[in-house]
Motif scaffolding. Sequence first.
Motif, PDB file in Angstrom:
ATOM      1  N   UNK A  90       3.259  -3.570  11.912  1.00 44.96           N
ATOM      2  CA  UNK A  90       2.321  -3.968  10.869  1.00 44.96           C
ATOM      3  C   UNK A  90       3.001  -4.002   9.497  1.00 44.96           C
ATOM      4  N   UNK A  91       3.756  -2.949   9.184  1.00 43.41           N
ATOM      5  CA  UNK A  91       4.378  -2.801   7.869  1.00 43.41           C
ATOM      6  C   UNK A  91       5.807  -2.296   8.018  1.00 43.41           C
ATOM      7  N   UNK A  92       6.567  -2.490   6.940  1.00 45.76           N
ATOM      8  CA  UNK A  92       7.866  -1.858   6.789  1.00 45.76           C
ATOM      9  C   UNK A  92       7.902  -1.156   5.436  1.00 45.76           C
ATOM     10  N   UNK A  93       8.671  -0.097   5.386  1.00 46.28           N
ATOM     11  CA  UNK A  93       8.839   0.606   4.121  1.00 46.28           C
ATOM     12  C   UNK A  93       9.792  -0.182   3.231  1.00 46.28           C
ATOM     13  N   UNK A  94       9.377  -0.398   1.969  1.00 45.34           N
ATOM     14  CA  UNK A  94      10.209  -1.161   1.036  1.00 45.34           C
ATOM     15  C   UNK A  94      10.574  -0.353  -0.205  1.00 45.34           C
ATOM     16  N   UNK A  95      10.237   0.917  -0.198  1.00 48.07           N
ATOM     17  CA  UNK A  95      10.576   1.758  -1.335  1.00 48.07           C
ATOM     18  C   UNK A  95       9.821   3.064  -1.273  1.00 48.07           C
ATOM     19  N   UNK A  96       9.988   3.866  -2.324  1.00 49.84           N
ATOM     20  CA  UNK A  96       9.338   5.169  -2.410  1.00 49.84           C
ATOM     21  C   UNK A  96       8.831   5.394  -3.832  1.00 49.84           C
TER      22      UNK A  96
ATOM     23  N   UNK B 142       0.825  -1.200   0.000  1.00 49.49           N
ATOM     24  CA  UNK B 142       0.000   0.000   0.000  1.00 49.49           C
ATOM     25  C   UNK B 142       0.856   1.244   0.000  1.00 49.49           C
ATOM     26  N   UNK B 143       0.173   2.380   0.031  1.00 49.02           N
ATOM     27  CA  UNK B 143       0.832   3.681  -0.071  1.00 49.02           C
ATOM     28  C   UNK B 143       0.358   4.581   1.071  1.00 49.02           C
ATOM     29  N   UNK B 144       0.772   4.299   2.294  1.00 48.21           N
ATOM     30  CA  UNK B 144       0.313   5.105   3.430  1.00 48.21           C
ATOM     31  C   UNK B 144       0.948   6.490   3.424  1.00 48.21           C
ATOM     32  N   UNK B 145       0.304   7.424   4.140  1.00 49.13           N
ATOM     33  CA  UNK B 145       0.972   8.711   4.329  1.00 49.13           C
ATOM     34  C   UNK B 145       2.091   8.546   5.356  1.00 49.13           C
ATOM     35  N   UNK B 146       2.865   9.587   5.547  1.00 55.23           N
ATOM     36  CA  UNK B 146       4.049   9.474   6.408  1.00 55.23           C
ATOM     37  C   UNK B 146       3.673   9.106   7.845  1.00 55.23           C
TER      38      UNK B 146
ATOM     39  N   UNK C  75       4.837   5.601   9.791  1.00 52.23           N
ATOM     40  CA  UNK C  75       5.615   5.540  11.029  1.00 52.23           C
ATOM     41  C   UNK C  75       4.858   4.780  12.120  1.00 52.23           C
ATOM     42  N   UNK C  76       3.553   5.031  12.219  1.00 53.38           N
ATOM     43  CA  UNK C  76       2.741   4.330  13.216  1.00 53.38           C
ATOM     44  C   UNK C  76       2.728   2.830  12.939  1.00 53.38           C
ATOM     45  N   UNK C  77       2.565   2.453  11.681  1.00 58.02           N
ATOM     46  CA  UNK C  77       2.498   1.036  11.323  1.00 58.02           C
ATOM     47  C   UNK C  77       3.827   0.334  11.555  1.00 58.02           C
ATOM     48  N   UNK C  78       4.931   1.031  11.328  1.00 54.16           N
ATOM     49  CA  UNK C  78       6.234   0.443  11.634  1.00 54.16           C
ATOM     50  C   UNK C  78       6.396   0.257  13.136  1.00 54.16           C
ATOM     51  N   UNK C  79       5.924   1.229  13.910  1.00 55.26           N
ATOM     52  CA  UNK C  79       6.009   1.131  15.371  1.00 55.26           C
ATOM     53  C   UNK C  79       5.221  -0.064  15.898  1.00 55.26           C
ATOM     54  N   UNK C  80       4.069  -0.340  15.272  1.00 53.86           N
ATOM     55  CA  UNK C  80       3.215  -1.449  15.707  1.00 53.86           C
ATOM     56  C   UNK C  80       3.585  -2.770  15.029  1.00 53.86           C
TER      57      UNK C  80
ATOM     58  N   UNK D 258       6.388   9.207  -1.780  1.00 50.19           N
ATOM     59  CA  UNK D 258       5.320   8.457  -1.112  1.00 50.19           C
ATOM     60  C   UNK D 258       5.861   7.097  -0.677  1.00 50.19           C
ATOM     61  N   UNK D 259       5.694   6.723   0.595  1.00 50.86           N
ATOM     62  CA  UNK D 259       6.189   5.412   1.041  1.00 50.86           C
ATOM     63  C   UNK D 259       5.450   4.257   0.362  1.00 50.86           C
TER      64      UNK D 259
END
Length: 465
Positions: free
Chosen positions: A278-284, A263-267, A271-276, A435-436
């Motif tokens: 749920x997700x990691x950023x894999x590109x931009x 997906x394409x979450x906002x910033x 950050x919230x999803x990485x903290x929990x 965009x993440x």
Amino acid sequence: MIKHNDPSMDLLLAELPAAPGIVVSNDSSLNFDATYQVLDFSMRQQSDSVTDAIAIVLHKPSFSIDPLQIFSQVLETLAPNGVLLIVDTFATGFSTVGKSKLNLLSDFLALANRFNFKLEREQTLTTDEPNQQAEFFLKFTKGTYPKWRLSYLDKTDIKRMLGLFENTFHHVMSLEFQQWKYADPESLTICVWEEDKLIGSLGGMPRKVLFFGQVQTVIQIGDVMVDVSKRGILTKTGPFFRMTATFLERCAGFGKPFLCIFGFPNERHMRLSEHLNFYKEVGRILEFSWPALLKAPSFFTSLIEVNTNNINDLSLKIDQLWLTMAADLQNNVVGIRDSQYVLNRYLKHPEKEYRVFLMQHKLTRKVTGLIVLHVQDGRCNLIDLVAPLATIPALLVQVRYLSNTLHCERLFVQISNTFAEYFKTEAYQQEAISIPIAKDTWGAGPDYKDLVDAWWLMSGDMDFR
């Protein structure tokens, strides 16, 4: 008393509340004592009349248990402190690609906890370690009614979801667009309710992809919404956590319907999803632009506009282009872009008008690329393309001229960072947009590290474009 030949029924007999009372069971072969009023579980799925059952018994059900549906139903059927007794086979782990018919025990127990069902007893009856599964006896006691209740989105609640969407994003999603967007029968939306008010929603749309050379189905998250009054509740019992964890456990990873989630979450959401976790950023996703060209760069290039009337005649050419592009992306992840996708995604969009063109050589008639454009507010957006990667620089020159004929001063394109070099052509300018790209990390599945900088994604891959 229960008369039986199955040893697992001894456990049910011992844990069944004392008679009299209503017992709902899926197994008609069980001979319950006459002091119980026994109702058939399958009939309960069509009736909401019973709300005071003392027990629900699911004994080796022949149907596949959907945990969210089961707990939603049991929540309304059981009396306070009523018990849910289950004898069934569960997966103890998943390690291979493909949808399993079994529920993962850890996911099942986590969802029970979100519905305030207390696990009183868990007993392994038989094990099958090579296949990572076992038969369990589970006993749950119904606790207090959860403050935030989970469910699937029902057709009768779509208008409420659209209202939440408008309050969240401050623009309207039409019913027609919602139905088009979630038309795939495998699409789903998880909702969170506070009493009768919808306070959260998270949707998912399946997408066929080429996953390092193999066709797989993933799911794209979209329309992630939490009522403004609840957004500050970021605990692991809050609305956002409940719906996201439930969605991930339901959908993504080994043994699940979809190999992974993107997906394409906002910033902030990223950050919230990485903290929990749920997700990691894999590109931009990056954006580039060029001035439109006033003069045609090549006499030998002609355009064929693709529409719903001629796409069937052109499908072989489009599909061949896709196969050529796919060969270039064997070591990446890319959404399938064949003629059927072009038709459904762009030419059948209920609201936006996309211009789809095939480029071909005037003399040889060889097709060199397909482009999808969207003109808005005087800017020409290259939404998507299907072409061999080596031809992208030359293709961009042609599209810059086409932008001029469409009365636009600049051409814009958004592309995942891994492939940015193909777009850094003459007179390019990099815009501020970044965009993440997110990939799930909640359960067992492909390692997110293997997907870092692996995606080919353009703005046409975004559900909101």
